[in-house]
Design a protein around this motif. Structure first.
Motif, PDB file in Angstrom:
ATOM      1  N   GLY A 129       8.722   2.875  14.802  1.00  0.00           N
ATOM      2  CA  GLY A 129       7.320   2.709  14.375  1.00  0.00           C
ATOM      3  C   GLY A 129       7.164   2.440  12.894  1.00  0.00           C
ATOM      4  O   GLY A 129       6.059   2.547  12.360  1.00  0.00           O
ATOM      5  N   TYR A 130       8.253   2.071  12.214  1.00  0.00           N
ATOM      6  CA  TYR A 130       8.161   1.766  10.777  1.00  0.00           C
ATOM      7  C   TYR A 130       8.104   0.249  10.547  1.00  0.00           C
ATOM      8  O   TYR A 130       8.941  -0.494  11.060  1.00  0.00           O
ATOM      9  CB  TYR A 130       9.355   2.343  10.013  1.00  0.00           C
ATOM     10  CG  TYR A 130       9.244   3.842   9.826  1.00  0.00           C
ATOM     11  CD1 TYR A 130       8.540   4.371   8.753  1.00  0.00           C
ATOM     12  CD2 TYR A 130       9.815   4.721  10.746  1.00  0.00           C
ATOM     13  CE1 TYR A 130       8.419   5.743   8.588  1.00  0.00           C
ATOM     14  CE2 TYR A 130       9.692   6.096  10.588  1.00  0.00           C
ATOM     15  CZ  TYR A 130       8.987   6.601   9.502  1.00  0.00           C
ATOM     16  OH  TYR A 130       8.855   7.950   9.339  1.00  0.00           O
ATOM     17  N   CYS A 131       7.125  -0.170   9.748  1.00  0.00           N
ATOM     18  CA  CYS A 131       7.027  -1.573   9.337  1.00  0.00           C
ATOM     19  C   CYS A 131       7.573  -1.675   7.922  1.00  0.00           C
ATOM     20  O   CYS A 131       7.373  -0.766   7.110  1.00  0.00           O
ATOM     21  CB  CYS A 131       5.569  -2.020   9.289  1.00  0.00           C
ATOM     22  SG  CYS A 131       4.681  -1.817  10.846  1.00  0.00           S
ATOM     23  N   SER A 132       8.221  -2.810   7.616  1.00  0.00           N
ATOM     24  CA  SER A 132       8.742  -2.995   6.256  1.00  0.00           C
ATOM     25  C   SER A 132       7.716  -3.766   5.421  1.00  0.00           C
ATOM     26  O   SER A 132       7.063  -4.686   5.921  1.00  0.00           O
ATOM     27  CB  SER A 132      10.058  -3.767   6.318  1.00  0.00           C
ATOM     28  OG  SER A 132      10.415  -4.217   5.026  1.00  0.00           O
ATOM     29  N   TYR A 133       7.602  -3.385   4.148  1.00  0.00           N
ATOM     30  CA  TYR A 133       6.742  -4.137   3.227  1.00  0.00           C
ATOM     31  C   TYR A 133       7.353  -5.494   2.891  1.00  0.00           C
ATOM     32  O   TYR A 133       6.717  -6.301   2.222  1.00  0.00           O
ATOM     33  CB  TYR A 133       6.528  -3.353   1.930  1.00  0.00           C
ATOM     34  CG  TYR A 133       5.538  -2.209   2.062  1.00  0.00           C
ATOM     35  CD1 TYR A 133       4.177  -2.434   1.950  1.00  0.00           C
ATOM     36  CD2 TYR A 133       5.969  -0.905   2.280  1.00  0.00           C
ATOM     37  CE1 TYR A 133       3.269  -1.390   2.053  1.00  0.00           C
ATOM     38  CE2 TYR A 133       5.073   0.145   2.384  1.00  0.00           C
ATOM     39  CZ  TYR A 133       3.712  -0.103   2.275  1.00  0.00           C
ATOM     40  OH  TYR A 133       2.821   0.922   2.378  1.00  0.00           O
ATOM     41  N   GLY A 134       8.566  -5.736   3.305  1.00  0.00           N
ATOM     42  CA  GLY A 134       9.184  -7.058   3.179  1.00  0.00           C
ATOM     43  C   GLY A 134       9.334  -7.525   1.753  1.00  0.00           C
ATOM     44  O   GLY A 134      10.023  -6.897   0.948  1.00  0.00           O
ATOM     45  N   VAL A 135       8.647  -8.626   1.410  1.00  0.00           N
ATOM     46  CA  VAL A 135       8.840  -9.267   0.104  1.00  0.00           C
ATOM     47  C   VAL A 135       8.132  -8.548  -1.038  1.00  0.00           C
ATOM     48  O   VAL A 135       8.329  -8.883  -2.210  1.00  0.00           O
ATOM     49  CB  VAL A 135       8.337 -10.735   0.142  1.00  0.00           C
ATOM     50  CG1 VAL A 135       9.220 -11.582   1.045  1.00  0.00           C
ATOM     51  CG2 VAL A 135       6.877 -10.812   0.604  1.00  0.00           C
ATOM     52  N   SER A 136       7.276  -7.576  -0.722  1.00  0.00           N
ATOM     53  CA  SER A 136       6.443  -6.999  -1.785  1.00  0.00           C
ATOM     54  C   SER A 136       6.270  -5.496  -1.601  1.00  0.00           C
ATOM     55  O   SER A 136       5.421  -5.046  -0.832  1.00  0.00           O
ATOM     56  CB  SER A 136       5.078  -7.715  -1.743  1.00  0.00           C
ATOM     57  OG  SER A 136       4.134  -7.056  -2.523  1.00  0.00           O
ATOM     58  N   VAL A 137       7.115  -4.735  -2.337  1.00  0.00           N
ATOM     59  CA  VAL A 137       6.989  -3.270  -2.298  1.00  0.00           C
ATOM     60  C   VAL A 137       6.223  -2.824  -3.541  1.00  0.00           C
ATOM     61  O   VAL A 137       5.254  -2.062  -3.445  1.00  0.00           O
ATOM     62  CB  VAL A 137       8.377  -2.596  -2.257  1.00  0.00           C
ATOM     63  CG1 VAL A 137       8.242  -1.081  -2.271  1.00  0.00           C
ATOM     64  CG2 VAL A 137       9.129  -3.035  -1.010  1.00  0.00           C
ATOM     65  N   ASP A 138       6.652  -3.305  -4.703  1.00  0.00           N
ATOM     66  CA  ASP A 138       6.011  -3.217  -6.026  1.00  0.00           C
ATOM     67  C   ASP A 138       4.861  -2.216  -6.104  1.00  0.00           C
ATOM     68  O   ASP A 138       5.051  -1.017  -5.990  1.00  0.00           O
ATOM     69  CB  ASP A 138       5.579  -4.635  -6.457  1.00  0.00           C
ATOM     70  CG  ASP A 138       4.931  -5.446  -5.338  1.00  0.00           C
ATOM     71  OD1 ASP A 138       3.868  -5.042  -4.891  1.00  0.00           O
ATOM     72  OD2 ASP A 138       5.494  -6.471  -4.918  1.00  0.00           O
ATOM     73  N   MET A 287      14.879  -2.529  -1.877  1.00  0.00           N
ATOM     74  CA  MET A 287      13.558  -2.715  -2.493  1.00  0.00           C
ATOM     75  C   MET A 287      12.973  -1.326  -2.769  1.00  0.00           C
ATOM     76  O   MET A 287      13.031  -0.442  -1.912  1.00  0.00           O
ATOM     77  CB  MET A 287      12.626  -3.454  -1.531  1.00  0.00           C
ATOM     78  CG  MET A 287      13.177  -4.752  -0.994  1.00  0.00           C
ATOM     79  SD  MET A 287      12.867  -6.191  -2.025  1.00  0.00           S
ATOM     80  CE  MET A 287      11.110  -6.324  -1.959  1.00  0.00           C
ATOM     81  N   HIS A 288      12.410  -1.163  -3.965  1.00  0.00           N
ATOM     82  CA  HIS A 288      11.766   0.109  -4.326  1.00  0.00           C
ATOM     83  C   HIS A 288      10.434  -0.194  -5.000  1.00  0.00           C
ATOM     84  O   HIS A 288      10.251  -1.283  -5.553  1.00  0.00           O
ATOM     85  CB  HIS A 288      12.637   0.895  -5.312  1.00  0.00           C
ATOM     86  CG  HIS A 288      13.880   1.447  -4.700  1.00  0.00           C
ATOM     87  ND1 HIS A 288      13.952   2.694  -4.143  1.00  0.00           N
ATOM     88  CD2 HIS A 288      15.109   0.896  -4.542  1.00  0.00           C
ATOM     89  CE1 HIS A 288      15.176   2.906  -3.679  1.00  0.00           C
ATOM     90  NE2 HIS A 288      15.894   1.838  -3.904  1.00  0.00           N
ATOM     91  N   PRO A 289       9.531   0.800  -5.031  1.00  0.00           N
ATOM     92  CA  PRO A 289       8.259   0.602  -5.728  1.00  0.00           C
ATOM     93  C   PRO A 289       8.468   0.316  -7.218  1.00  0.00           C
ATOM     94  O   PRO A 289       9.484   0.722  -7.810  1.00  0.00           O
ATOM     95  CB  PRO A 289       7.524   1.934  -5.519  1.00  0.00           C
ATOM     96  CG  PRO A 289       8.118   2.484  -4.270  1.00  0.00           C
ATOM     97  CD  PRO A 289       9.556   2.070  -4.289  1.00  0.00           C
ATOM     98  N   VAL A 290       7.477  -0.351  -7.814  1.00  0.00           N
ATOM     99  CA  VAL A 290       7.639  -0.813  -9.200  1.00  0.00           C
ATOM    100  C   VAL A 290       7.668   0.341 -10.200  1.00  0.00           C
ATOM    101  O   VAL A 290       8.272   0.222 -11.269  1.00  0.00           O
ATOM    102  CB  VAL A 290       6.552  -1.853  -9.555  1.00  0.00           C
ATOM    103  CG1 VAL A 290       5.162  -1.217  -9.672  1.00  0.00           C
ATOM    104  CG2 VAL A 290       6.898  -2.605 -10.816  1.00  0.00           C
ATOM    105  N   ASP A 291       7.051   1.481  -9.870  1.00  0.00           N
ATOM    106  CA  ASP A 291       7.094   2.590 -10.832  1.00  0.00           C
ATOM    107  C   ASP A 291       8.488   3.212 -10.884  1.00  0.00           C
ATOM    108  O   ASP A 291       8.794   4.001 -11.778  1.00  0.00           O
ATOM    109  CB  ASP A 291       6.006   3.648 -10.574  1.00  0.00           C
ATOM    110  CG  ASP A 291       5.902   4.074  -9.134  1.00  0.00           C
ATOM    111  OD1 ASP A 291       6.548   3.451  -8.270  1.00  0.00           O
ATOM    112  OD2 ASP A 291       5.176   5.051  -8.853  1.00  0.00           O
TER     113      ASP A 291
END
Ligand code: COA
Length: 434
Positions: A129-138, A287-291
């Motif tokens: 049930g997990y969707c990936s943010y794909g090209v944009s995690v930021d 991929m990780h968040p931008v912070d």
């Protein structure tokens, strides 16, 4: 309810989903090529139903209809980065602009810019049930986590990227299934000037270095000259196709990184289908968040970190403008200063500002005694390190103001050297040849 039941219950058309947006809401749109264009276009079509919806966005890659004439009553655009389709609106006062370091944007969504609605685009859910943010995690992940309402375009063409890149179906309020190719960026034109700049930058890069590469022709040109290097690593805000070539050639191995060894660390992807296919389910890319990715304290954890970014103008003191032409906002700080600082703090790190020596078809020098009136100082004179043009490399850190000016004049275009030397001699009361 299991996640499949939740998913089916929350499925709806984009037309119905955009009715959940209310007048006065702050709506954050996912970044760059992560934009859920189908939902954003339906929101623009539904404009008559809204008054004063604030649209917050960084790099805009879709149609940006919300800044079109006639939309003023329905939408007010608040840009954190200007793009081709929003520059005019910003410079004519039809859009607002909020300066922010990229790594601080997620924090804004928890503080000064609370989010009512996040419009995101994700891959279809996996078996858990997990969707990936794909090209944009930021900032997209942070916006979804902060939002009161999350509307997601589930796109079967979105690559499933790995890392801290997932949202569970139960955290999405409204789901719109829509298949569309991920926006692709045109390959930048690399001419003789870009090649010369690429070669000069490559002279500053050693085997085993970890690189951040900004956007555009110059970073791509740098990659062309790295084919003989060994064991390069990537810790970057974004990557494009050139990185895929160097991974396939065995040049980028991430094998000597002392932080996230073996992994390419990025926060968003922007390129063509080849890059998106490469990133799909690829454990080499995290991929990780931008912070996290753009936080200078994280960036500095790799020794030998080299950041390469581009700019519009550099003045004699080394003040760098990268985001405006005079008062006209053409882009934003993005992650430039995040990486300049992170690279400078890294052991043996370097930050490079690379630009052609002239602009406007050779009519103006980018090396100037003073920045244009109204121009933004993006990277300060205290942060600047190396400046590179097609004529060479200027190392400014630790240099006096006089020596900075001298170093910069050395790499200016020959057509402008005489006038720059005159300015130098007036300012520093000394002959340039001394
Ligand atoms: N005077 C007048 N015009 C200028 C100019 C100057 N000093 N410098 C640039 N321009 C014009 C160019 O001629 C060009 O005009 P055109 O589109 O009509 O040809 C336009 O401004 C864009 O400049 P260019 O240098 O070609 O842009 P680019 O696509 O190579 O991007 C930056 C360069 C600096 C705008 C871009 O790197 C940026 O936005 N940087 C800040 C954000 C950042 O670094 N993020 C980090 C990593 S993603």
């Amino acid at each position: 309810m299991n996640w499949k039941e939740i998913y089916n219950e929350r499925l709806m058309s984009a037309e119905d989903a955009v009715k959940k947006i209310k007048s006065g809401d702050r709506v954050v749109i996912a970044h760059a090529v992560g934009e859920p264009c189908h939902i954003v276009e339906k929101m623009a079509e539904n404009n008559r139903q809204y008054e004063g919806v604030e649209i917050v966005h960084m790099v805009p890659m879709g149609k940006c209809s919300y800044v079109n004439p006639g939309m003023e009553k329905s939408f007010r655009h608040n840009a954190i980065f200007a793009g081709a389709k929003t520059r005019e609106a910003i410079s004519h006062g039809l859009s607002d602009f909020t300066p922010s370091f990229f790594y601080e944007v997620p924090k804004l969504f928890k503080t000064e810019l609370p989010v009512d609605v996040a419009l995101i685009q994700v891959s279809p859910p996996d078996e858990h049930g997990y969707c990936s943010y794909g090209v944009s995690v930021d900032y997209t992940k942070a916006a979804a986590e902060a939002a009161l309402v999350v509307i997601a375009q589930v796109n079967e063409q979105m690559p499933r990227t790995l890392g801290d890149s997932f949202i569970h179906v139960s955290d999405i309020d409204y789901i719109v299934e829509y298949s569309a190719p991920i926006i692709e960026l045109k390959q930048p034109k690399i001419g003789d000037v870009e090649r010369a700049i690429g070669k000069n930058c490559a002279s500053l890069i050693n085997d085993g270095d970890t690189l951040q590469l900004g956007i555009g022709a110059i970073p791509d040109a740098v990659l062309l000259f790295l084919k003989n290097k060994k064991d390069l690593g990537i810790h970057s805000e974004m990557i494009s196709e050139g990185v895929v070539d160097l991974v396939e050639a065995g040049v980028i191995t991430n094998g000597r990184k002392n932080f996230h060894r073996g992994k390419i660390i990025v926060t968003f992807l922007m390129g063509g289908k080849r890059l998106y296919d490469f990133a799909n389910d690829n454990p080499m890319i995290e991929m990780h968040p931008v912070d996290y990715v753009n936080n200078p304290v994280v960036i500095m954890k790799n020794d030998n970190m080299v950041s390469i970014n581009s700019c519009v103008q550099v003045d004699f003191m080394g003040q760098v403008c990268s985001e405006s032409i005079g008062l006209k906002q053409i882009s934003g700080v993005g992650g430039q200063v995040d990486f300049v600082r992170g690279a400078t703090m890294s052991k043996n790190g370097k930050s490079i500002m690379a630009m052609p020596s002239t602009a406007a078809k050779g009519k103006v020098s980018r090396i100037v005694p003073f920045l244009d009136e109204g121009a933004t100082v993006t990277t300060s004179r205290t942060d600047v390190d190396y400046v590179v043009t097609e004529y060479g490399v200027a190392h400014l850190k630790g240099r006096t103001l006089r020596n900075r000016a001298k170093e910069l004049i050395k790499i200016a275009h020959p057509d402008f050297k005489e006038s720059l030397i005159k300015e130098y001699e007036n300012r520093f009361f000394t002959s340039y040849s001394k």
